[in-house]
Enzyme design. Sequence first.
Site, PDB file in Angstrom:
ATOM      1  N   ARG A   1      -1.079 -10.274   3.699  1.00  0.00           N
ATOM      2  CA  ARG A   1      -2.432 -10.630   4.162  1.00  0.00           C
ATOM      3  C   ARG A   1      -2.919 -11.938   3.414  1.00  0.00           C
ATOM      4  O   ARG A   1      -3.644 -12.763   4.049  1.00  0.00           O
ATOM      5  CB  ARG A   1      -3.401  -9.528   3.447  1.00  0.00           C
ATOM      6  CG  ARG A   1      -4.881 -10.032   3.821  1.00  0.00           C
ATOM      7  CD  ARG A   1      -5.876  -8.986   3.732  1.00  0.00           C
ATOM      8  NE  ARG A   1      -5.279  -7.690   2.972  1.00  0.00           N
ATOM      9  CZ  ARG A   1      -5.765  -7.715   1.560  1.00  0.00           C
ATOM     10  NH1 ARG A   1      -6.487  -8.749   1.206  1.00  0.00           N
ATOM     11  NH2 ARG A   1      -5.469  -6.935   1.027  1.00  0.00           N
TER      12      ARG A   1
ATOM     13  N   ASP B   1     -16.125 -25.214  18.602  1.00  0.00           N
ATOM     14  CA  ASP B   1     -14.954 -24.484  19.362  1.00  0.00           C
ATOM     15  C   ASP B   1     -14.350 -25.622  20.381  1.00  0.00           C
ATOM     16  O   ASP B   1     -14.786 -25.703  21.373  1.00  0.00           O
ATOM     17  CB  ASP B   1     -15.716 -23.196  20.237  1.00  0.00           C
ATOM     18  CG  ASP B   1     -14.654 -22.352  21.044  1.00  0.00           C
ATOM     19  OD1 ASP B   1     -13.832 -22.746  21.131  1.00  0.00           O
ATOM     20  OD2 ASP B   1     -14.967 -21.422  21.091  1.00  0.00           O
TER      21      ASP B   1
HETATM   22  C1  LIG Z   1     -14.087 -20.684  24.391  1.00  0.00           C
HETATM   23  C2  LIG Z   1     -13.669 -19.348  23.843  1.00  0.00           C
HETATM   24  N1  LIG Z   1     -14.014 -19.302  22.438  1.00  0.00           N
HETATM   25  C3  LIG Z   1     -13.533 -18.280  21.790  1.00  0.00           C
HETATM   26  C4  LIG Z   1     -12.982 -17.086  22.345  1.00  0.00           C
HETATM   27  C5  LIG Z   1     -12.647 -15.966  21.620  1.00  0.00           C
HETATM   28  O1  LIG Z   1     -11.287 -15.709  21.570  1.00  0.00           O
HETATM   29  P1  LIG Z   1     -10.165 -14.548  21.452  1.00  0.00           P
HETATM   30  O2  LIG Z   1     -10.563 -13.931  22.869  1.00  0.00           O
HETATM   31  O3  LIG Z   1      -9.190 -14.962  21.142  1.00  0.00           O
HETATM   32  O4  LIG Z   1     -11.080 -13.524  20.412  1.00  0.00           O
HETATM   33  C6  LIG Z   1     -12.558 -17.174  23.733  1.00  0.00           C
HETATM   34  C7  LIG Z   1     -12.094 -16.020  24.672  1.00  0.00           C
HETATM   35  O5  LIG Z   1     -12.017 -16.153  25.676  1.00  0.00           O
HETATM   36  C8  LIG Z   1     -12.940 -18.281  24.649  1.00  0.00           C
HETATM   37  O6  LIG Z   1     -12.979 -18.405  25.704  1.00  0.00           O
END
Ligand SMILES: Cc1ncc(COP(=O)(O)O)c(C=O)c1O
Length: 380
Positions: A46, A170
Amino acid sequence: MKFRTRAIHVGNERDPQTGAVVPPIHVASTYVQPGAGTWGKFDYSRSGNPTRDSLQRTLASLESGCGALCFSSGMAATHCAAMLLRPGDHVLAGTDIYGGTYRLLFQVLRPAGIEVSLVDTTDLDAVQAAFTPRTRMLWIETPGNPLLSITDIAACAELARKHGALLAVDNTFATPALTRPLELGADIVMHSATKYLGGHSDVLGGALVVADQSLLERLYFLQNATGAVLGPFDSFLVSRGLKTLELRMQEHCQSAMSLAQWLAVDDRVTRVLYPGLESHGGHELAARQMNGRFGAMMSVEVDGDLEKARRVAQSTRLFQLAVSLGAAESLIEQPATMSHASYDAADRAAHGITDGLIRLSVGLEDCDDLREDLDRALSA
Ligand SMILES: Cc1ncc(COP(=O)(O)O)c(C=O)c1O
């Protein structure tokens, strides 16, 4: 070394014991220590695992960070970044964000005493006005999800810095092959590695990458304390995916551009949201910020009607009806009933996520076949 070379060689050093060109997958959950209270490099999986560590080094290099942390999913990565916030803090997020991030903000963070508000991050005046003395984090997604809005990362980084907040980006849609937010002043890059980084719809994972060592240490503490790490087999799959990321993105982007141009002049479609089109409000910014390419996600509107959009989304054969994105297989989905169903319906309407919207993830199939598939579905 250039991006594509680093994707193949950084973190993938040959195994010194056997000469294997691909490092072995380290499955051990625990490691023998030199003495009681004397710790080796790895002690417990971990806290650290050589296979995860290899992947983290590759990702840090590709995102121009000082380090990366890999998680069991994208949401686990987002949650870890959110754990930097304390009750009473304010997080400001874009309106065009993944439905699961919206749910985390409003249904997990807000009940925990964190103030949450949304702002259209393409409007920098609005972003500036939305900061409060308690804002500690600005969370953006660019291109946005599902409207493909483009947010100016460098400008947001400056605003966040001015207000003493962290900028988290993101970068799932763009990937580091197209956009490297840390180079533009962002503090945290987040990925759903489930998407383009893995690239084959066969692994769930997430990542945070940062450029500041003390921030990396804080996040590492939170990850280790809460435990949502990426396992060694999944780390291997993402590492393998990264080797072809740049090549895949080239092909993804080319096909997406070709389909977007074709859809843009098709009467059966009322709106095409793709930053590669000159008609897109964020086109010029995207051209600068995305390295001259525009990604492979797009949304189209057939009209305002939920049922008609549903019919189209259910009629394709190659574009498979599924949430997720970023893989070899093209996918199609209806945000209002699928990826963004966890949005409050009023918020969906207010932010332009209409019932008639269909989101496409353009995969790696032959583009002519994809065009034919959409053509057939639009006439269905
Ligand atoms: C732009 C974006 N950010 C975050 C996520 C979340 O990721 P995860 O599904 O791997 O938890 C997604 C999932 O579809 C996504 O499209």
